[in-house]
Design an enzyme around this catalytic site. Sequence first.
Site, PDB file in Angstrom:
ATOM      1  N   TYR A 149     -46.595  -1.072 -16.559  1.00  0.00           N
ATOM      2  CA  TYR A 149     -45.874  -1.536 -15.377  1.00  0.00           C
ATOM      3  C   TYR A 149     -46.851  -1.532 -14.218  1.00  0.00           C
ATOM      4  CZ  TYR A 149     -42.435  -1.725 -11.569  1.00  0.00           C
ATOM      5  OH  TYR A 149     -41.718  -2.078 -10.447  1.00  0.00           O
ATOM      6  N   ASP A 244     -55.330   0.216 -13.231  1.00  0.00           N
ATOM      7  CA  ASP A 244     -54.207   0.544 -12.363  1.00  0.00           C
ATOM      8  C   ASP A 244     -54.008   2.057 -12.436  1.00  0.00           C
ATOM      9  OD1 ASP A 244     -51.881   0.961 -11.034  1.00  0.00           O
ATOM     10  OD2 ASP A 244     -50.755  -0.656 -12.009  1.00  0.00           O
ATOM     11  N   LYS A 272     -48.797   6.051  -4.994  1.00  0.00           N
ATOM     12  CA  LYS A 272     -48.083   7.290  -5.322  1.00  0.00           C
ATOM     13  C   LYS A 272     -48.715   8.540  -4.704  1.00  0.00           C
ATOM     14  CE  LYS A 272     -45.650   5.228  -9.074  1.00  0.00           C
ATOM     15  NZ  LYS A 272     -44.279   5.257  -9.400  1.00  0.00           N
TER      16      LYS A 272
HETATM   17  C1  LIG Z   1     -49.024   2.041 -12.779  1.00  0.00           C
HETATM   18  C2  LIG Z   1     -48.205   1.497 -11.635  1.00  0.00           C
HETATM   19  N1  LIG Z   1     -48.668   0.461 -10.915  1.00  0.00           N
HETATM   20  C3  LIG Z   1     -47.996  -0.038  -9.887  1.00  0.00           C
HETATM   21  C4  LIG Z   1     -46.773   0.473  -9.532  1.00  0.00           C
HETATM   22  C5  LIG Z   1     -46.055  -0.105  -8.362  1.00  0.00           C
HETATM   23  O1  LIG Z   1     -46.038   0.812  -7.305  1.00  0.00           O
HETATM   24  P1  LIG Z   1     -44.905   0.746  -6.177  1.00  0.00           P
HETATM   25  O2  LIG Z   1     -43.607   1.115  -6.822  1.00  0.00           O
HETATM   26  O3  LIG Z   1     -45.378   1.730  -5.155  1.00  0.00           O
HETATM   27  O4  LIG Z   1     -44.904  -0.640  -5.649  1.00  0.00           O
HETATM   28  C6  LIG Z   1     -46.223   1.538 -10.270  1.00  0.00           C
HETATM   29  C7  LIG Z   1     -44.915   2.154  -9.965  1.00  0.00           C
HETATM   30  O5  LIG Z   1     -44.062   1.767  -9.336  1.00  0.00           O
HETATM   31  C8  LIG Z   1     -46.961   2.052 -11.348  1.00  0.00           C
HETATM   32  O6  LIG Z   1     -46.492   3.052 -12.084  1.00  0.00           O
HETATM   33  N1  LIG Z   2     -42.056   4.005 -13.255  1.00  0.00           N
HETATM   34  C1  LIG Z   2     -41.912   3.326 -11.975  1.00  0.00           C
HETATM   35  C2  LIG Z   2     -43.190   3.484 -11.304  1.00  0.00           C
HETATM   36  O1  LIG Z   2     -44.087   4.118 -11.797  1.00  0.00           O
HETATM   37  C3  LIG Z   2     -40.678   3.773 -11.288  1.00  0.00           C
HETATM   38  C4  LIG Z   2     -40.613   3.610  -9.778  1.00  0.00           C
HETATM   39  C5  LIG Z   2     -39.697   2.518  -9.353  1.00  0.00           C
HETATM   40  O2  LIG Z   2     -39.861   1.392  -9.818  1.00  0.00           O
HETATM   41  O3  LIG Z   2     -38.821   2.762  -8.522  1.00  0.00           O
END
Ligand SMILES: Cc1ncc(COP(=O)(O)O)c(C=O)c1O
Ligand SMILES: N[C@H](C=O)CCC(=O)O
Length: 439
Positions: A149, A244, A272
């Site tokens: 993701y 990522d 994060k």
């Molecule tokens: C590996 C990874 N990349 C990108 C994202 C996107 O980050 P955000 O939710 O802060 O947009 C997430 C989680 O949401 C993630 O787990």
């Molecule tokens: N697993 C997702 C990000 O790492 C969960 C966060 C979200 O989408 O709200």
Amino acid sequence: MGYPGPTSRSAELYERALRRIVGAVNSPARSYAAVGLPYPVFIARGQGAYLWDVDGNRYIDYLAAFAPGILGHAHPEIVETIARAAADGTLFGTPTPYEVELAERLQAAIPSLERVRLVSTGTEAVMSAVRVARAFTGRPKVVKFEGCYHGHSDFALIRAGSGPATLGQPDSAGIPESTAAEVIVVPYNDAAALEAALERWGDQVAAVLIEPIVGNMGIVLPEPGYLQAVRDLTHRHGALLIFDEVITAFRVTYGGAQNVLGVEPDLTTLGKAIGGGLPLGAYGGRADVMDRVAPLGPAYQAGTLAGNPLSVRVALKALDILGRPGVYEELDRKGRYLAEGVLAAARRHGFAAQVNRMASGFTLFFTDRPVRDYASASTASKELFARFFREMLGRGVLLAPSRFEAWFVQIPHSQADLDETLAAADAALAAMAADGLAG
Ligand SMILES: Cc1ncc(COP(=O)(O)O)c(C=O)c1O
Ligand SMILES: N[C@H](C=O)CCC(=O)O
């Protein structure tokens, strides 16, 4: 302690929220649909390792806000930093001294970040890194991995893990076919599949985008030699490698997972944990690539709130705290203790189970198969996970409401918290076994 009943304030707030907030949640991952509960708990406050819901129930928190939580809630030094930073003003639309210091400290922690750009979320970081990769190579396609993701930008939502997989929407509606056509998806931990894809489309591939340790199909570790093979293949085909590290950076160690895995990408995305609980993302890497970003180069990327002083000053304080001696050793010890204890409890009660762990983050999968990719992660029982989640919630332990997420141990989790959690897991699994669910 426990899941609030139908007349609770959580239930009431959920009904109100439904009328004005889509699905009552501001991110679908927060829904309890996949764990068979009618509404999520509404949290009023947090302190250290604990959260309290609006009905006064206390939970030991391993959701950790889906990974940013590492310092614990309302850490006194973070609270003080926020107060001081707020008193100095929260947004100027100009460069600040704080962001210079943060960029320098990120590079010191992750040497491949020769140039960095601060943004507000992980989604923006990934979207921007892919744009600059396309600008640098002049190529349109991106390779990603099934079940990883990378946020919710259009291209990233093709065969995505985390919330989209949990809710049965790995390919979101609303993505143009032309965008999907530029995304090549291969299985994680399968170098031959990546090689085949690059043999076929290599001269069109701008970037291979990967979670070096996956957090979004549950935790999945790279097999020995896999990431080096990915690195070698990208070099051979002239594609950039993007790690990522939105989850892994400052979770696995002080720095990126790349520091311990020994493979250096061209670009890295962060989010994060670096924000210390405030909105902050970053992307960066090779100077010759990053210098294609405006105002130096033609790849435009911007943000009114980017690098806002409040988030950046909190990030600096978070790095101070995380950089203290022994922090990661202790997080790792606690992660191992809990992961091993939960796995032992599951097996003791007769459940087929696996645990994958990266330092203080781990996933318990209810499956008899080792989990090495999205296909094997998907063999984990959603019904057993849902029941386990409910049993744990009822015993005051908050987990992410999905079999494709992870438990995250935080600095303030005490030995007593871990032991209380293991006692809860033992009782939860005993109740499940008593209902004939084991085996
Ligand atoms: C590996 C990874 N990349 C990108 C994202 C996107 O980050 P955000 O939710 O802060 O947009 C997430 C989680 O949401 C993630 O787990
Ligand atoms: N697993 C997702 C990000 O790492 C969960 C966060 C979200 O989408 O709200």
